[in-house]
Design an enzyme around this catalytic site. Structure first.
Site, PDB file in Angstrom:
ATOM      1  N   LYS A  88       0.882  -0.943  -0.093  1.00  0.00           N
ATOM      2  CA  LYS A  88      -0.078  -0.034   0.003  1.00  0.00           C
ATOM      3  C   LYS A  88       0.956   1.120   0.026  1.00  0.00           C
ATOM      4  CE  LYS A  88      -4.130   1.961   2.687  1.00  0.00           C
ATOM      5  NZ  LYS A  88      -4.637   1.644   3.906  1.00  0.00           N
TER       6      LYS A  88
ATOM      7  N   SER B 122      -9.923   1.175   3.021  1.00  0.00           N
ATOM      8  CA  SER B 122      -9.099   1.906   2.171  1.00  0.00           C
ATOM      9  C   SER B 122      -8.097   1.319   1.480  1.00  0.00           C
ATOM     10  CB  SER B 122      -8.420   2.962   3.147  1.00  0.00           C
ATOM     11  OG  SER B 122      -7.287   2.598   3.916  1.00  0.00           O
TER      12      SER B 122
ATOM     13  N   SER C 280     -10.024  -1.122   7.211  1.00  0.00           N
ATOM     14  CA  SER C 280      -9.258  -1.008   5.836  1.00  0.00           C
ATOM     15  C   SER C 280      -8.617  -2.187   5.142  1.00  0.00           C
ATOM     16  CB  SER C 280      -8.379   0.149   5.837  1.00  0.00           C
ATOM     17  OG  SER C 280      -9.027   1.476   5.720  1.00  0.00           O
TER      18      SER C 280
END
Lengths: 489, 99
Positions: A82, A157, A181
């Protein structure tokens, strides 16, 4: 190397093939890179692809394997991160214009640990800006698409991290989970997503959203792979004062122990109105499978669940408003100087650098911390957080693992919830409490819905007991008959 | 407690954000809705309940008060300045703040 191999590829299996020299890390890395080139335009899950660096790392891994020394299960395995984890010399954006040109001078602790284990980092993955969102629609680099239906969101997310694994563009990936997330996008994309206990994994070099809730964890195709990834990233780090100073166990050790004699708690507060019927049925069916394998199913109560979203959005935004104060256009990040003085420089830089959702959360957090409102909002929320944490402590006196849906619905359409922040916030309703309590949680695919979208089962563990959590998750995976599910692309 | 445009402007100032009048009214509407939802917390009796600000044990680790780099790579002025949008003579620069 054919795509079929990548679609079903696990760390465990590839690691064997690498050790036996059936394949090389360079071949594997090239295969992923070419698949990324073919599919990323459609899915938009990578912000940055680090092809050259990946090939250098793959060569080094092949040498390490050839020399036969210091090989870990991740040596030569292509993974991705990420874009919230700092990577030395590689742009780290947090999906924000604010950090559009930020090249960190250091690796986050988890980046470093994965590199040291010999993993090959393919690139940096799309996300909601500063990890604020549940759909990966709030990215300065465009929306990430769900590979099961590109008109739908992948969740968020860590949407890019879920898609990279679901679409087989990486064997595994790393995301972060502040209110769901990791688990929610894992559920919506049909992969395994694990949020460890708060403090289990170092946050050093992980760009902060809400420091008392943020935790890094893996996305993988199997529970066993999640345990292997956790083995690589867990452990105390003196550079993170909230990192727990306790040596982590080998998380694969009890994977095969089964669920016989384990008590599975089912909280009635998670099976409520608004929960999609098909999601409810498949989660109940999953619980029945655990029961059939010898687990004892007990009803438990988490009475403060209905307050969790409110508590979360007050605490997380308060912490965010404080954390994001560092973006001032002076030391790093975007600077907009119209020659009107320092205060205007701050305001203009932040106005141009942050997207709408980030500003909204900074506003809410600043408001709830501001004079006159602190007691009613931030302080009250922190007290109710204690009650939510106690709910878990009480429930875990009666059970070893809690089973719930991960998300109240399957993947929703892009744009469907974008105009109403509150509706979007409520999509995290089943994942948020575990962050407030600090507990570990995992989402595992449990069904493909009638309209072809994955549904996830969430298991929640006792604080610091990922071992039992993974043991139960692995038993479910082995007996569910679901297996590794892959979208047609 | 209902939030007004005036509150939103005040909070934007505290948060160092420029909001257009359009954004201000949008945020007022949205924050009003969110705050109405979180109002629910007032029905919970928290008398005598301590706040939780962290889920890890309260004791904070101590270390010797010695300067040391966080990472080998994180050494030196050049490294600290390399992402700065504006520098001069080895310093960060800001607009003039003293008349």
């Amino acid at each position: 190397m054919d795509n079929l191999l990548l679609e079903k590829a696990t760390i465990k299996e590839l690691s064997k093939k690498l050790s036996s020299k059936e394949i090389s890390s360079v071949e594997l890395t090239e295969a992923y890179i070419s698949r990324i080139k073919e599919l990323n335009e459609k899915l938009n899950c990578f912000i940055t692809v680090t092809e050259d660096k990946a090939l250098v790392a793959a060569k080094a891994a092949d040498k390490r394997i050839k020399d036969g020394s210091d090989i870990t299960p991740l040596t030569g395995i292509p993974i991705s991160l990420k874009d919230i984890f700092t990577t030395k010399g590689v742009r780290t954006t947090c999906a924000s214009k604010m950090l559009g040109n930020f090249i960190p001078p250091y690796d986050s602790t988890v980046t470093l640990k994965l590199k040291e284990a010999g993993a090959v980092i393919l690139g940096k993955l799309n996300m909601d800006e500063f990890a604020m969102g549940s759909s990966t629609e709030n990215s300065a680099f465009g929306v990430t698409k769900n590979p099961w239906d590109t008109l739908r969101v992948p969740g968020g997310s860590s949407g890019g991290s879920a898609v990279a694994v679901a679409a087989s563009l990486s064997t595994a990936s790393l995301g972060t989970d502040t209110g769901g997330s990791i688990r929610q996008p894992a559920s919506l994309c049909g992969v395994v997503g694990l949020k460890p206990t708060y403090g289990r994994v170092s946050r050093f070099g992980m760009i902060a959203f809400a420091s008392s809730l943020d935790q890094a964890g893996p996305f993988t195709k199997t529970v066993e792979d999640a345990a292997l990834m956790l083995n690589a990233i867990a452990g105390h780090d003196a550079q993170d004062s909230t990192s727990i100073n306790e040596p982590p166990p080998d998380f694969t050790e009890k994977l095969e122990n089964g669920v016989k004699g384990l008590r599975i708690g089912v909280p009635k507060e998670y099976f409520i109105e608004g929960l999609n019927k098909e999601v409810e049925d498949s989660v109940r069916a999953a619980i029945a499978i655990l029961e059939k394998q010898g687990a004892e199913v007990v009803e438990v109560s988490l009475p403060h669940t209905e307050y969790a979203v409110s508590v979360y959005y007050l605490i997380a935004t308060a912490e965010a408003s404080s954390n994001l104060a560092r973006f001032d256009g002076i030391r790093y990040g975007l600077r907009v100087d119209n020659g009107e003085g320092l205060f205007e420089l701050y305001k203009n830089s932040r106005d141009a650098g942050f997207g709408a959702e980030v500003k909204r959360r900074i506003m809410l957090g600043t408001y709830s911390l501001s004079s006159g409102y602190y007691d009613a909002y931030y302080k009250k929320a922190s007290e109710v957080r204690t009650l939510i944490k106690r709910d878990f402590e009480e429930a875990f006196k009666k059970c070893d693992v809690i089973a719930t849906p991960t998300s109240p619905s399957t993947a929703f359409k892009i744009g469907e919830k974008a105009s109403d922040p509150l509706t979007m916030y409520l999509s995290d309703i089943f994942t948020i409490s575990t962050n407030l309590g600090g507990n570990p949680g995992i989402s595992i695919p449990c069904k493909i819905s009638n309209d072809g979208l994955p549904i996830g089962l969430q298991l929640i563990g006792k604080s610091m007991d990922e071992t039992t959590l993974l043991q139960a998750a692995n038993a479910y995976e082995k007996h569910s008959g679901v297996g590794i599910i892959t979208p047609k692309l | 407690m209902s939030i007004t445009d005036k509150d939103v402007k005040h909070v934007a100032g505290l948060a160092r954000l420029n909001l257009s009048s359009e954004d201000t009214s949008l945020y007022t509407t949205q924050l009003k809705k969110i705050l109405a939802h979180v109002e629910k917390l007032s029905e919970v009796n928290t008398e005598g309940v301590p706040p939780t600000t962290s889920t890890v044990p309260e004791a904070r680790p101590m270390r010797e008060d010695e300067a040391k780099p966080l990472r080998e790579s994180l050494v030196g002025q050049e490294c600290a300045l390399e992402n700065a949008p504006a520098t001069k003579d080895g310093y960060f620069t800001v607009p003039k703040v003293i008349e």
